[in-house]
Design an enzyme around this catalytic site. Structure first.
Site, mmCIF file in Angstrom:
data_model
loop_
_atom_site.group_PDB
_atom_site.id
_atom_site.type_symbol
_atom_site.label_atom_id
_atom_site.label_comp_id
_atom_site.label_asym_id
_atom_site.label_seq_id
_atom_site.Cartn_x
_atom_site.Cartn_y
_atom_site.Cartn_z
ATOM 1 N N SER A 27 8.631 -5.535 0.944
ATOM 2 C CA SER A 27 7.189 -5.025 0.818
ATOM 3 C C SER A 27 7.214 -3.493 0.753
ATOM 4 O O SER A 27 8.317 -2.794 1.031
ATOM 5 C CB SER A 27 6.491 -5.166 2.490
ATOM 6 O OG SER A 27 6.807 -4.722 3.180
ATOM 7 N N LYS A 28 6.121 -2.913 0.609
ATOM 8 C CA LYS A 28 5.787 -1.715 0.426
ATOM 9 C C LYS A 28 6.354 -0.937 1.828
ATOM 10 O O LYS A 28 7.075 0.316 1.637
ATOM 11 C CB LYS A 28 4.408 -1.346 0.136
ATOM 12 C CG LYS A 28 3.957 0.368 0.060
ATOM 13 C CD LYS A 28 2.892 0.604 -0.124
ATOM 14 C CE LYS A 28 2.163 2.202 -0.140
ATOM 15 N NZ LYS A 28 2.825 2.789 0.817
#
Ligand code: GLU
Length: 508
Positions: A264-265
């Protein structure tokens, strides 16, 4: 194989994540390998999630990566429009066809009624209540209400959705090119909404209708869509398109470098690497997320790295240009299990591609950075600098940050070298060396080295005593490429000037 037509079908809900780029890449490679077409379709049926700029970002990212499109919102094509919001009118007749054939139904339930149903079911011990073959009879829909009531509601233009009528206890089978046979019982599936009260289809209906109308032969997408695939298979069957159903290939997830779970970011922010191909400015907060491009990565390296996250050629070869990948890529070498993202490997790929560039290519890239720093230098000079630095650099920007001394005298001198090696004696010795160097007519690296070594012999000094002192005088640093090469490149005048400056400036 019938004509290969594949599509990348992102929703413009934000910046394209590297997982999305990999999906696009595998579609592209598969299309090229099989002489097929690559289509970009924008899936924007969920207007609430639309994010300004996301569509352009997708186009820019694909272009930077060298993923060329045959049909898209900008390239056109005979199966357009390629943006679902512009295809709005196409979907309703199919939803109605499903209702008329008994495969779907109108549902009039309000949000409160849906909540009440879920609460009721939870009280009865159902952990994840669903609108399905069990609960639908207790709800307000065209299966539970009388025909007259349904007509009345439709005539009064009461809001409704269309739901698929999921059969009870039926096995849905689908063949996935990567995973083999997948079998799901319909008792595990709910009556998904396929058409919304705002007159738009949901993802499921729009996706199937468009894949059919656009003659898509293979659906290659992320594993997160595997749970939706049985529903899609049923839709193909119910719409009478079973023989045209595309083949499915669900790609393994991209996993965090540490631990389990999807990349994920937040992982990128936490561990310090980009998860987006290009810089992205959040239109609401103005926050900028770094992209690979702006982070100094070469698109070839980025693509090569992505290709290997889930696929391998079955040989030890690791360096593949996009053309090599187009030739080599097959779906049967895509793995089933998630691929762990490896940031060090990403840097390694960049380093390999940087090394493979000619000194002139590198010089052109470095010139851009030099200009930004108000340095003007001859391209051939810059090319020679690149030649000297390329084995040591991971990014082109390293050549500036670690090689400033090629373009300007040092602004400071390495503390440690000064502390350990600098004293009044060495100053005198350096001055003597300078005088000898000044006599050199051909100021080549080879000649400088010869003079230097003869000088050491004559003065009975060790290399390790004088070389760091000379290096720090010329570059300000403790380490770097061959000092004699550096001296040759910056030239005699500059070398002598820097030695003088060091003698005057360095105090201990
Ligand atoms: N619109 C879906 C997405 O955002 C496409 C999934 C598919 O390829 O079917 O990823």
């Amino acid at each position: 194989m019938s004509k290969v037509r594949v599509r990348f079908a992102p929703s413009p809900t934000g910046p394209l994540h590297i997982g999305g780029v990999r999906t696009a890449l595998y579609n592209y490679l598969f299309a090229k390998k099989n002489g097929g077409k690559m289509i970009l379709r924008i899936e924007d049926t969920d207007q609430k999630r639309y994010v300004d700029g996301a569509e352009q970002y997708i186009l820019d990212s694909l272009e930077w990566c060298g993923i060329h499109l045959d049909e898209s919102i900008i390239h056109g094509g005979k199966y357009g429009p390629y943006r679902q919001s512009q295809r709005k009118e196409i979907y309703r007749p199919y939803a109605e066809q499903l209702v008329n054939n008994g495969f779907a139904y109108y549902a009039f339930d309000t949000a409160e009624e849906l909540t009440l149903m879920r609460e009721r079911m939870k009280k009865a011990g159902v952990t994840s209540p669903q609108y399905n073959s069990v609960t639908r009879s207790t709800m307000k829909n065209s299966l539970s209400l009388s025909d007259d009531e349904v007509k009345k509601r439709l005539n009064n233009e009461e809001p409704y959705v269309i739901r698929i009528k999921m059969p009870r206890n039926q096995e849905v089978k689908l063949f996935d090119v990567i995973r083999g046979w997948v079998v799901v019982n319909t008792n595990k599936m709910d009556d998904k909404v396929i058409f919304k009260s705002d007159g738009m289809p949901t993802y499921h209906l729009a996706n199937v209708v468009d894949d059919y109308l656009m003659k898509i032969s293979h659906v290659i997408r992320g594993e997160e869509w595997l749970p939706s695939a049985p529903l899609h298979v049923l839709l193909y069957e119910y719409l009478g398109w079973k023989s045209q159903q595309p083949q499915f290939a669900h790609l393994p997830l991209l996993l965090k470098p540490d631990g389990n779970g999807k990349l994920s970011k937040r992982d990128g922010d936490r561990l310090g690497f980009p998860v987006f191909p290009l810089n992205w400015k959040n239109p609401e907060t103005g926050e900028i997320s770094l992209g690979y491009k702006e982070g100094g990565y070469l698109p070839e390296a980025f693509i090569n790295m992505l290709a290997f996250l889930g696929w391998n050629p079955g040989t030890p070869q690791e360096i593949f240009s996009i053309d090599d990948l187009c030739e080599t890529f097959t779906l049967d070498r895509v793995g089933k299990s998630g691929a762990k993202f490896d940031f060090d490997k990403t840097k390694w790929f960049n380093q390999q591609y940087l090394r493979s560039k000619s000194k002139l290519e590198l010089a052109e890239m470095l010139q851009v950075i030099l200009k930004k720093n108000d340095i003007s230098a001859e391209i051939n000079y810059v090319a020679n600098v690149c030649q000297q630095l390329k084995e040591r650099a991971t990014f082109i920007k390293d050549m500036w940050s670690e090689g400033k001394y090629y373009f300007q005298p040092p602004k400071s001198y390495d503390d440690k070298v000064i502390r350990k090696k600098w004293d009044n004696d060495i100053k005198d010795i350096l001055n003597e060396l300078k005088i000898e160097l000044a006599e050199l007519v051909d100021f080549s690296a080879e000649n400088i080295e010869t003079v230097f070594k003869l000088f050491l012999e004559k003065k009975k000094i060790k290399m390790g005593v004088l070389l760091p002192v000379l290096r720090v005088s010329l570059t300000g640093l403790a380490m770097g490429p061959s000092l004699f090469n550096i001296a040759e490149l910056i030239g005699k005048k500059e070398t002598l000037f820097r030695i003088d400056t060091a003698i005057q400036k360095i105090r201990k």
